[in-house]
Motif scaffolding. Structure first.
Motif, PDB file in Angstrom:
ATOM      1  N   ASN A   1       0.828  -1.196   0.000  1.00 37.73           N
ATOM      2  CA  ASN A   1       0.000   0.000   0.000  1.00 37.73           C
ATOM      3  C   ASN A   1       0.869   1.256   0.000  1.00 37.73           C
ATOM      4  N   ARG A   2       0.384   2.319   0.578  1.00 42.11           N
ATOM      5  CA  ARG A   2       1.135   3.570   0.591  1.00 42.11           C
ATOM      6  C   ARG A   2       2.370   3.484   1.489  1.00 42.11           C
ATOM      7  N   PHE A   3       2.302   2.630   2.512  1.00 41.62           N
ATOM      8  CA  PHE A   3       3.453   2.419   3.383  1.00 41.62           C
ATOM      9  C   PHE A   3       4.143   1.113   3.008  1.00 41.62           C
ATOM     10  N   ARG A   4       5.465   1.152   2.908  1.00 40.02           N
ATOM     11  CA  ARG A   4       6.254  -0.062   2.699  1.00 40.02           C
ATOM     12  C   ARG A   4       7.494  -0.004   3.583  1.00 40.02           C
ATOM     13  N   THR A   5       7.803  -1.112   4.218  1.00 41.83           N
ATOM     14  CA  THR A   5       9.065  -1.220   4.947  1.00 41.83           C
ATOM     15  C   THR A   5      10.071  -1.945   4.060  1.00 41.83           C
ATOM     16  N   TYR A   6      11.350  -1.725   4.324  1.00 43.11           N
ATOM     17  CA  TYR A   6      12.378  -2.377   3.518  1.00 43.11           C
ATOM     18  C   TYR A   6      13.624  -2.634   4.362  1.00 43.11           C
TER      19      TYR A   6
ATOM     20  N   GLU B   1       9.050   3.714   3.868  1.00 44.67           N
ATOM     21  CA  GLU B   1       8.775   4.733   2.863  1.00 44.67           C
ATOM     22  C   GLU B   1       7.265   4.927   2.695  1.00 44.67           C
ATOM     23  N   PHE B   2       6.903   6.169   2.383  1.00 46.47           N
ATOM     24  CA  PHE B   2       5.509   6.543   2.228  1.00 46.47           C
ATOM     25  C   PHE B   2       5.309   7.145   0.842  1.00 46.47           C
ATOM     26  N   LYS B   3       4.298   6.666   0.137  1.00 39.12           N
ATOM     27  CA  LYS B   3       4.031   7.105  -1.222  1.00 39.12           C
ATOM     28  C   LYS B   3       3.187   8.377  -1.212  1.00 39.12           C
ATOM     29  N   LEU B   4       3.815   9.490  -1.615  1.00 41.97           N
ATOM     30  CA  LEU B   4       3.099  10.761  -1.678  1.00 41.97           C
ATOM     31  C   LEU B   4       2.287  10.894  -2.959  1.00 41.97           C
ATOM     32  N   SER B   5       2.860  10.405  -4.062  1.00 42.99           N
ATOM     33  CA  SER B   5       2.188  10.466  -5.359  1.00 42.99           C
ATOM     34  C   SER B   5       2.645   9.280  -6.189  1.00 42.99           C
ATOM     35  N   LYS B   6       2.269   9.257  -7.447  1.00 41.67           N
ATOM     36  CA  LYS B   6       2.606   8.137  -8.307  1.00 41.67           C
ATOM     37  C   LYS B   6       4.113   7.935  -8.411  1.00 41.67           C
ATOM     38  N   ARG B   7       4.867   9.033  -8.394  1.00 42.62           N
ATOM     39  CA  ARG B   7       6.311   8.932  -8.601  1.00 42.62           C
ATOM     40  C   ARG B   7       7.157   9.379  -7.407  1.00 42.62           C
TER      41      ARG B   7
ATOM     42  N   SER C   1      29.787   2.905  12.562  1.00 39.26           N
ATOM     43  CA  SER C   1      28.795   3.916  12.926  1.00 39.26           C
ATOM     44  C   SER C   1      27.378   3.388  12.737  1.00 39.26           C
ATOM     45  N   TYR C   2      26.420   4.090  13.355  1.00 38.82           N
ATOM     46  CA  TYR C   2      25.004   3.884  13.101  1.00 38.82           C
ATOM     47  C   TYR C   2      24.357   5.259  13.041  1.00 38.82           C
ATOM     48  N   GLY C   3      23.213   5.342  12.351  1.00 38.48           N
ATOM     49  CA  GLY C   3      22.579   6.645  12.248  1.00 38.48           C
ATOM     50  C   GLY C   3      21.211   6.588  11.612  1.00 38.48           C
ATOM     51  N   LEU C   4      20.599   7.755  11.484  1.00 40.08           N
ATOM     52  CA  LEU C   4      19.279   7.908  10.894  1.00 40.08           C
ATOM     53  C   LEU C   4      19.375   8.810   9.669  1.00 40.08           C
ATOM     54  N   ASN C   5      18.687   8.412   8.597  1.00 38.54           N
ATOM     55  CA  ASN C   5      18.624   9.201   7.374  1.00 38.54           C
ATOM     56  C   ASN C   5      17.170   9.524   7.037  1.00 38.54           C
ATOM     57  N   ILE C   6      16.940  10.687   6.454  1.00 42.39           N
ATOM     58  CA  ILE C   6      15.639  11.089   5.930  1.00 42.39           C
ATOM     59  C   ILE C   6      15.842  11.555   4.504  1.00 42.39           C
ATOM     60  N   GLY C   7      14.944  11.135   3.581  1.00 45.11           N
ATOM     61  CA  GLY C   7      15.145  11.513   2.196  1.00 45.11           C
ATOM     62  C   GLY C   7      13.902  11.403   1.340  1.00 45.11           C
ATOM     63  N   VAL C   8      14.084  11.697   0.058  1.00 43.06           N
ATOM     64  CA  VAL C   8      13.015  11.599  -0.941  1.00 43.06           C
ATOM     65  C   VAL C   8      13.461  10.652  -2.045  1.00 43.06           C
ATOM     66  N   LYS C   9      12.481   9.945  -2.602  1.00 43.66           N
ATOM     67  CA  LYS C   9      12.722   8.961  -3.651  1.00 43.66           C
ATOM     68  C   LYS C   9      11.812   9.266  -4.837  1.00 43.66           C
ATOM     69  N   TYR C  10      12.407   9.304  -6.022  1.00 46.84           N
ATOM     70  CA  TYR C  10      11.635   9.641  -7.227  1.00 46.84           C
ATOM     71  C   TYR C  10      11.710   8.480  -8.215  1.00 46.84           C
TER      72      TYR C  10
END
Length: 278
Positions: free
Chosen positions: A128-133, A180-186, A256-265
């Motif tokens: 659905n709109r939410f997917r884990t990976y 990840e969360f799907k904002l739109s088709k792409r 190291s370990y850490g947190l990332n935030i980003g956008v996917k197109y």
């Protein structure tokens, strides 16, 4: 020839089964783990050897710092794919100080930057709109380490020198877990936790700055260092003008370990074919 044909067939098959090609950009902060105390950088030719010194122990991993990531990926199916990530680490600076009874202060600073290439295999859960990976892969890294040692009393720099270490390739492993969360088709947004297991043994170094009694003598002292796998004599930090110095290799921790935030197109997506009966 057979190997080349097989690889061509494999690549063509993978591309023909591709569901999507995407690009993403992300960033975050890395925290050091698997830290070590790099006390071997201490000056051995103390200016005031007969006074007691108060040493400060600093455990560190040079993988700590701000990291940016650029990724291109292929999803063969809805639930798995491969990706390759290029990243740059802006490493944090670590410092420690020691002060003698006669008010002479010795300070050490250490920092690093690194370019990384990270091929990995990705698996998805959810439709659905939410997917884990989850991702698992390996790391190739090329970086530089800056080391500064200084000895000061009041307003006088008794001795200060800076070395730049580089050369060689670092190998390691990487794992990521994200949502990840799907904002739109792409367009998607995502957040992820990542872990890097990596160390780096550099091959060479050179003196970039040398100050003695407040006088810049960098042009006078052209000091080079070569790191080798085996050394029969004990290395020192005494600067010998215009002569290369041989030292034993040392693996610096970059875990190291850490947190990332980003956008996917989504750059390209293959439509799912509907099955039909004839």
């Amino acid at each position: 020839m057979k190997t080349l044909l097989f690889l061509s067939f494999l690549l063509a098959s993978l591309f023909s089964w591709s569901q999507a090609i995407y690009g993403s950009i992300s960033g975050g902060y890395q925290f050091g783990v698997g830290k070590q105390n790099l006390e071997h950088h201490s000056v051995t030719d103390f200016i005031d050897p007969y006074s007691p010194w108060s040493w400060q122990q600093v455990d560190l991993s040079l993988g700590k710092g701000v990291q940016t990531n650029f990724t291109v990926g292929y999803d063969f199916k809805q639930h798995y794919g491969v990706s390759i990530t290029g990243s740059y680490l802006f490493g944090a600076e670590f410092s420690s100080k020691a002060t003698s009874a006669s008010d002479i202060t010795y300070e050490r600073k250490l920092s690093a930057n690194m370019v990384r290439i990270n091929p990995s295999f990705r698996m998805y859960v959810g439709e659905n709109r939410f997917r884990t990976y989850a991702e698992i892969g390996f790391i190739l890294g090329i970086g530089k380490i800056n080391l500064t040692n200084s000895v000061n009393v009041t307003d006088t720099i008794l001795q200060e020198y800076n070395y730049l270490y580089d050369g060689g390739v670092s190998f390691g492993a990487n794992a990521r877990f994200g949502l990840e969360f799907k904002l739109s088709k792409r367009l998607n947004i995502f957040g992820e936790f990542n872990f890097n297991s990596q160390s780096y043994a550099l091959q060479k170094g050179h003196l970039t700055k040398y100050i003695y009694n407040n006088v810049d003598m960098t042009e006078t002292y052209k000091h080079e260092i070569i790191f080798v796998d085996q050394l029969d004599t004990d290395p020192t930090t005494v600067i010998v003008p215009n002569e290369p110095e041989v030292r034993a290799k040392h693996s610096y921790p970059f875990h190291s370990y850490g947190l990332n935030i980003g956008v996917k197109y989504i750059l390209w997506e293959k439509k799912k074919e509907e099955s039909s009966e004839i």
